[in-house]
Design a protein around this motif. Structure first.
Motif, PDB file in Angstrom:
ATOM      1  N   ILE A 375       0.818  -1.215   0.000  1.00  0.00           N
ATOM      2  CA  ILE A 375       0.000   0.000   0.000  1.00  0.00           C
ATOM      3  C   ILE A 375       0.855   1.270   0.000  1.00  0.00           C
ATOM      4  CG2 ILE A 375      -2.029  -1.111   0.953  1.00  0.00           C
ATOM      5  CD1 ILE A 375      -1.279  -0.102   3.714  1.00  0.00           C
ATOM      6  N   ASN A 376       2.099   1.153  -0.529  1.00  0.00           N
ATOM      7  CA  ASN A 376       2.870   2.374  -0.756  1.00  0.00           C
ATOM      8  C   ASN A 376       2.835   2.783  -2.220  1.00  0.00           C
ATOM      9  OD1 ASN A 376       4.680   0.654  -1.984  1.00  0.00           O
ATOM     10  ND2 ASN A 376       6.396   1.110  -0.630  1.00  0.00           N
ATOM     11  N   ILE A 377       2.022   2.137  -3.010  1.00  0.00           N
ATOM     12  CA  ILE A 377       1.540   2.564  -4.329  1.00  0.00           C
ATOM     13  C   ILE A 377       0.794   1.455  -5.035  1.00  0.00           C
ATOM     14  CG2 ILE A 377       3.698   2.011  -5.591  1.00  0.00           C
ATOM     15  CD1 ILE A 377       2.939   4.350  -7.490  1.00  0.00           C
ATOM     16  N   ASN A 378       1.211   0.202  -4.860  1.00  0.00           N
ATOM     17  CA  ASN A 378       0.744  -0.857  -5.750  1.00  0.00           C
ATOM     18  C   ASN A 378      -0.747  -1.145  -5.609  1.00  0.00           C
ATOM     19  OD1 ASN A 378       3.655  -1.596  -4.461  1.00  0.00           O
ATOM     20  ND2 ASN A 378       3.678  -1.778  -6.686  1.00  0.00           N
ATOM     21  N   THR A 379      -1.234  -1.260  -4.382  1.00  0.00           N
ATOM     22  CA  THR A 379      -2.671  -1.488  -4.202  1.00  0.00           C
ATOM     23  C   THR A 379      -3.474  -0.283  -4.672  1.00  0.00           C
ATOM     24  OG1 THR A 379      -2.247  -2.938  -2.319  1.00  0.00           O
ATOM     25  CG2 THR A 379      -4.463  -2.029  -2.512  1.00  0.00           C
ATOM     26  N   GLU A 380      -2.984   0.899  -4.374  1.00  0.00           N
ATOM     27  CA  GLU A 380      -3.679   2.106  -4.841  1.00  0.00           C
ATOM     28  C   GLU A 380      -3.760   2.125  -6.365  1.00  0.00           C
ATOM     29  OE1 GLU A 380      -1.929   3.136  -0.797  1.00  0.00           O
ATOM     30  OE2 GLU A 380      -1.251   2.070  -2.580  1.00  0.00           O
ATOM     31  N   MET A 381      -2.650   1.774  -7.016  1.00  0.00           N
ATOM     32  CA  MET A 381      -2.629   1.766  -8.481  1.00  0.00           C
ATOM     33  C   MET A 381      -3.638   0.778  -9.050  1.00  0.00           C
ATOM     34  SD  MET A 381       0.561   1.018 -11.111  1.00  0.00           S
ATOM     35  CE  MET A 381       1.511   2.445 -10.603  1.00  0.00           C
ATOM     36  N   ASN A 382      -3.840  -0.350  -8.346  1.00  0.00           N
ATOM     37  CA  ASN A 382      -4.836  -1.315  -8.817  1.00  0.00           C
ATOM     38  C   ASN A 382      -6.192  -0.667  -9.062  1.00  0.00           C
ATOM     39  OD1 ASN A 382      -2.940  -3.332  -8.553  1.00  0.00           O
ATOM     40  ND2 ASN A 382      -3.976  -4.418  -6.901  1.00  0.00           N
ATOM     41  N   TYR A 383      -6.500   0.358  -8.283  1.00  0.00           N
ATOM     42  CA  TYR A 383      -7.843   0.946  -8.335  1.00  0.00           C
ATOM     43  C   TYR A 383      -7.884   2.318  -9.006  1.00  0.00           C
ATOM     44  CZ  TYR A 383      -9.450  -3.043  -5.849  1.00  0.00           C
ATOM     45  OH  TYR A 383      -9.768  -4.348  -5.541  1.00  0.00           O
ATOM     46  N   TRP A 384      -6.782   2.754  -9.588  1.00  0.00           N
ATOM     47  CA  TRP A 384      -6.833   4.008 -10.335  1.00  0.00           C
ATOM     48  C   TRP A 384      -7.854   3.986 -11.476  1.00  0.00           C
ATOM     49  CZ3 TRP A 384      -0.842   5.108 -10.874  1.00  0.00           C
ATOM     50  CH2 TRP A 384      -0.362   5.558  -9.645  1.00  0.00           C
ATOM     51  N   PRO A 385      -8.067   2.844 -12.171  1.00  0.00           N
ATOM     52  CA  PRO A 385      -9.047   2.888 -13.266  1.00  0.00           C
ATOM     53  C   PRO A 385     -10.498   2.786 -12.807  1.00  0.00           C
ATOM     54  CG  PRO A 385      -7.487   1.032 -13.506  1.00  0.00           C
ATOM     55  CD  PRO A 385      -7.360   1.551 -12.115  1.00  0.00           C
ATOM     56  N   ALA A 386     -10.755   2.487 -11.548  1.00  0.00           N
ATOM     57  CA  ALA A 386     -12.094   2.090 -11.137  1.00  0.00           C
ATOM     58  C   ALA A 386     -13.149   3.140 -11.462  1.00  0.00           C
ATOM     59  CB  ALA A 386     -12.114   1.758  -9.644  1.00  0.00           C
ATOM     60  N   GLU A 387     -12.943   4.363 -11.064  1.00  0.00           N
ATOM     61  CA  GLU A 387     -13.973   5.390 -11.253  1.00  0.00           C
ATOM     62  C   GLU A 387     -13.969   5.935 -12.675  1.00  0.00           C
ATOM     63  OE1 GLU A 387     -16.132   5.847  -8.942  1.00  0.00           O
ATOM     64  OE2 GLU A 387     -15.101   4.857  -7.270  1.00  0.00           O
ATOM     65  N   VAL A 388     -12.805   6.278 -13.191  1.00  0.00           N
ATOM     66  CA  VAL A 388     -12.740   6.964 -14.484  1.00  0.00           C
ATOM     67  C   VAL A 388     -13.157   6.048 -15.630  1.00  0.00           C
ATOM     68  CG1 VAL A 388     -10.286   6.461 -14.902  1.00  0.00           C
ATOM     69  CG2 VAL A 388     -11.314   8.499 -15.909  1.00  0.00           C
ATOM     70  N   THR A 389     -12.946   4.715 -15.495  1.00  0.00           N
ATOM     71  CA  THR A 389     -13.357   3.820 -16.572  1.00  0.00           C
ATOM     72  C   THR A 389     -14.688   3.141 -16.270  1.00  0.00           C
ATOM     73  OG1 THR A 389     -12.211   1.792 -15.858  1.00  0.00           O
ATOM     74  CG2 THR A 389     -10.926   3.413 -17.115  1.00  0.00           C
ATOM     75  N   ASN A 390     -15.492   3.779 -15.409  1.00  0.00           N
ATOM     76  CA  ASN A 390     -16.901   3.410 -15.247  1.00  0.00           C
ATOM     77  C   ASN A 390     -17.070   2.036 -14.599  1.00  0.00           C
ATOM     78  OD1 ASN A 390     -19.661   3.904 -15.467  1.00  0.00           O
ATOM     79  ND2 ASN A 390     -19.513   4.569 -17.602  1.00  0.00           N
ATOM     80  N   LEU A 391     -16.205   1.728 -13.632  1.00  0.00           N
ATOM     81  CA  LEU A 391     -16.274   0.459 -12.911  1.00  0.00           C
ATOM     82  C   LEU A 391     -16.311   0.724 -11.410  1.00  0.00           C
ATOM     83  CD1 LEU A 391     -13.684  -1.615 -14.976  1.00  0.00           C
ATOM     84  CD2 LEU A 391     -16.183  -1.753 -15.100  1.00  0.00           C
ATOM     85  N   SER A 392     -17.155   1.641 -11.003  1.00  0.00           N
ATOM     86  CA  SER A 392     -17.152   2.118  -9.627  1.00  0.00           C
ATOM     87  C   SER A 392     -17.354   0.994  -8.618  1.00  0.00           C
ATOM     88  CB  SER A 392     -18.242   3.185  -9.452  1.00  0.00           C
ATOM     89  OG  SER A 392     -18.114   3.834  -8.219  1.00  0.00           O
ATOM     90  N   GLU A 393     -18.194   0.000  -8.949  1.00  0.00           N
ATOM     91  CA  GLU A 393     -18.462  -1.053  -7.969  1.00  0.00           C
ATOM     92  C   GLU A 393     -17.255  -1.938  -7.712  1.00  0.00           C
ATOM     93  OE1 GLU A 393     -21.108  -2.252 -11.423  1.00  0.00           O
ATOM     94  OE2 GLU A 393     -19.472  -0.818 -11.199  1.00  0.00           O
TER      95      GLU A 393
END
Length: 824
Positions: A375-393
């Motif tokens: 969680i010093n970047i890698n887990t956060e990066m996993n979820y960078w696409p979630a909102e912007v690419t319409n996969l909020s859930e």
């Protein structure tokens, strides 16, 4: 409804975009020989890697709760007693001594539990040695893997999917001639206590997770396979299932563990597996496949991207990767973008565990870095696409994990630092441990939990979900409370409060040598940026939710004491409080540009000197890096509004690495044949970073406006994207040609004021030239301190393209069409 539009300039796109990128498939002309050639399937809970063999099919299996160890704590007794001495050493400049004391007083030897494989399902096909017309593929528009080939004039076909609805793996085997299916089914697994046996018509495998670092393993798993035949006969033979003379075979594979939650594992793996299997058997194959595809496409189909096709786009996938940098294949860039969305859907669904360092796919008992949540970047990066690419859930499993470590992290905050609130360091696992791991050089970073809370705020900015904000507010407040207590006055910088001890993740001013160098510092730039966000987000949430004004004042006071960003003598954004950056240092972590991305503290319009300093830092760090770091750099160059440089990073990521065993022959290889990202070895964050980066090239909404095509590269002169989401709940469709926007359709989910930024003039009903600050609170620009400049510095200003800004008042549920205008 769509508002009527007066067209100022009609640019017909008929024929311009008639060729959508070809089928979104990965395909190959021979079976996988290694794990990074196999094709991934997943329904979040289950993962499968399909090899597509002819003589022997292997399907490697995962279940998201199959982890080593058991609930444990990893705070060292007496850590708090050492804190004053550690801080004294840091402020005296004795950072190596501080690091050694931290190693002795903070670290327990419990460095996190490993994510583990279930094992593999094997299907043997006697007489299939001489297969012809072979093809295997993964259709990411349907989440189905297919293998087909011909033996002695008979075509054999296998369809495999991991059902989102039925929660089982389904393998459908057919042949073009009835009665030709002859096969044997078995298992293997490296798990301890593995047993394989028949239980009636089921082939069962059981096994146990391992102990790790002195923590006993308590997870038990059970896998059950049952076949439904059309024609032929089935015979159970000890640890094998034999099928002879069948027309069609449908194999259902159910996997479950005894995991209940992060505090206990007293469930019943066998009963759960039996329930999944019995329920799945009630649905006919065709209906089960339709149900699975329908669920998946409900998420996947929200976004489409067409960058054009070429002849190269029709090549076998591995050849496309190999030729990407020397050829012309924009469709591969689009496929890789959608592949990241496919992997996120397949590894992170509501009610499940979040995607770990390998998503949900792992063939080992000890995965690289244990397959944990870094969680010093890698887990956060996993979820960078979630909102912007319409996969909020897909974001929801991460939110649940943050809620859980906010519970376990309270004890860590008290025992290690004597602070209120909660804290997590740079790793956690399924048991939600929050103490520091690995060693003092890498793990002394009490910022991981704080960074994760920014995802809660970003979800609110994209959705406007006030109920969600109310629900997660205690988690956000707890993170802020910790930093209010943890920050300490810096004796050499009056008025500044800093983190101590901490580090700029995995990096120190003397380089990466754990024997001779120290990473331990006070108040590095990334810490200050993250804390600014944590406190600022809590402040805004407090105001929205009408929380006590006194608490809001305490947040403001703490923010006022944070050090400002600084521009050093090399015209770089300083990584530390002191001007210690080496312009020849090309370390993979670029932590101090967190303020550029994923945060929004560095803007070309409000702080151009900082913007240019961030660019200089990126130039100094270079363009070669590990796979995940390249994924980050795509996003960073997009935020720097340099589409061509972002595209260069895409090219650096899309370099073939056939397997880890030939790494020395492919030193720059960053993509495996199955499009998995190569650190190397495999880490899934690079795939997700790539997808987020492409989205950032096409749409940005962090800097006071919705910016259309902010970083479009020359390599994509025409295209069409539909379904990307901007903050404030705006869904966007765009078409462009000749490298510039031609039309945009913006749908407002929440209503409210919309400010649009473009490199070309636009026209549309209700569109007015922008005036004043954007009043939409979802687009608030952070009020950071003015940066400090080195006295040796000659300030540099960025060269920026001309922009056009417009305001539009929107209504919820309405769509607004904009067009390029010839009027200037």
């Amino acid at each position: 409804m769509r508002k009527g539009i007066v067209l100022a300039f009609c640019m017909s796109l008929v024929g311009c975009l008639t060729l959508w990128a070809g089928d979104l498939k990965l395909w190959y002309t021979k079976p996988a020989q290694t794990w990074v050639e196999a094709l991934p399937l997943g329904n979040s809970r289950l993962g499968a890697m399909v090899y597509g063999g002819t003589i022997r099919e292997e399907i490697q299996l995962n279940e998201e709760t199959m982890w080593g160890g058991s609930p444990y704590r990893n705070e060292k007794e007496g850590a708090l007693d050492s804190l004053p001495a550690i801080r004294k050493l840091i402020f005296e400049g004795k950072t190596m001594e501080a690091q050694q004391l931290i190693q002795r007083s903070f670290y327990t030897g419990k460095n996190g539990m490993p994510y583990q494989t279930i094992g593999s399902l094997f299907i043997d096909f006697p007489g299939h040695e001489q297969a012809e017309n072979y093809r295997r593929e993964l259709d990411i528009e349907r989440a189905v893997a297919t293998t087909s080939y011909v033996v002695d004039g008979v075509e054999y076909r296998r369809e495999v999917f991991t059902s989102f609805i039925d929660q089982v793996l389904v393998v459908r085997l057919t042949s073009s001639v009835p009665g030709k299916l002859n096969l044997t089914v078995g298992y293997d697994s490296p798990l301890s206590g593995k047993k394989v046996f028949a239980r009636g018509a089921k082939l069962v495998m059981t096994g146990n997770a391992t102990a790790h670092e002195g923590v006993p393993g308590i997870i038990r798993m059970e896998t059950q396979a049952q076949a439904v035949l059309k024609g032929g006969k089935r015979r159970m033979q000890g640890d094998r299932m034999s099928i002879q003379g069948a027309d069609v075979v449908t194999l259902y594979v159910s996997v479950a563990t005894n995991f209940v939650d992060y505090t206990r594992a007293d469930g019943h793996a066998g009963r759960k597996a039996s329930k999944y299997l019995s329920e799945a058997l009630k649905t006919a194959y065709g209906q089960a496949l339709d149900n699975h595809v329908s669920y998946y496409r409900n998420q996947f189909d929200r976004v489409s991207l067409d960058l054009g096709e070429t002849e190269q786009s029709r090549w076998e996938t591995v050849k496309r990767i190999e030729a990407f940098n020397s050829g012309d294949d924009p469709a591969l860039a689009a496929l890789m973008f959608q592949y990241g969305r496919y992997l996120l859907i397949s590894s992170s669904q509501p009610g499940g565990q979040p995607a770990n360092l390998q998503g949900v796919w792992n063939d080992k008992l000890l995965a690289p870095w244990d397959g944990k949540y870094t969680i010093n970047i890698n887990t956060e990066m996993n979820y960078w696409p979630a909102e912007v690419t319409n996969l909020s859930e897909t974001h929801f499993p991460l939110f649940e994990m943050v809620r859980e470590i906010a519970v376990t992290g309270r004890e860590t905050a008290v025992k290690m630092y004597g602070c209120n609130g909660w804290v997590a360091h740079h790793n956690t696992d399924i048991w939600r441990a929050t103490g520091p791991v690995d060693n003092a050089f890498y793990g002394t970073w009490p910022m991981g939990g704080g960074w994760l809370t920014t995802h809660l705020w970003q979800h609110y900015l994209y959705t406007g979900d006030r109920d969600f904000l109310e629900e997660v507010y205690p988690v956000m407040k707890g993170a802020a409370d910790f930093y209010i207590d943890y920050l300490t006055e810096h004796p050499h910088y009056p008025g500044w409060k800093v983190t101590a001890p901490s580090m700029s993740p995995e990096h120190g001013p003397q380089g990466e040598n754990t024997q001779k160098a120290s990473t331990i510092v006070a108040g590095c730039t990334m810490d200050n940026q993250i804390i600014f966000d944590v406190l600022g987000n809590a402040l805004q949430a407090s105001a929205i939710l009408a929380k006590p004004v006194a608490y809001q004042d305490s947040l403001k006071q703490t923010m006022a004491a944070l050090p400002p960003m600084q521009i050093g003598r090399h015209n770089q954004l300083q990584e530390w409080l002191e001007d210690l950056d080496n312009p020849r240092d090309q370390h993979r972590h670029i932590s101090h540009v967190y303020g550029l991305f994923p945060s929004n503290q560095i803007s070309p319009y409000t702080h151009p000197l900082l913007f240019q300093a961030a660019k200089n830092t990126l130039l100094q760090r270079g363009d070669e890096a590990t796979g995940w770091s390249i994924g980050w750099k795509i996003n960073l160059w997009a935020r720097l509004l340099d589409g061509n440089h972002a595209y260069k990073m895409i090219g650096n990521l899309l370099k073939l690495l056939p397997s880890d065993s030939v790494q020395e022959d492919y030193p720059q290889g960053r993509t495996y044949p199955n499009l998995f990202d190569a650190h190397p070895p495999f880490q899934i964050d690079g795939n997700f970073g790539y997808t987020a980066g492409v989205a950032e090239m096409l749409l940005q909404s962090h800097d006071g406006a919705l910016h259309l095509l902010p970083a479009l590269p020359d390599a994509w002169p025409k295209g069409h994207v539909k379904g990307l989401v901007a903050r404030g709940g705006f869904e966007v469709e765009m078409k462009w040609q000749a490298g510039q926007l031609s039309t945009a359709l913006i749908t407002s989910r929440l209503g409210g004021h919309l400010r649009i930024r473009s490199y070309v003039p636009l026209e549309g009903e209700g569109l007015k030239p922008a005036a004043g600050e954007n009043p939409n609170p979802f687009y608030a620009v952070p009020a950071i301190k003015q940066p400090l400049l080195s006295q040796e510095l000659e300030p540099q200003y960025p060269t920026l393209s001309r922009i056009y800004e417009y305001d539009l008042m929107t209504e919820s549920g309405h769509s607004y069409e904009l067009h390029y205008s010839m009027k200037r």
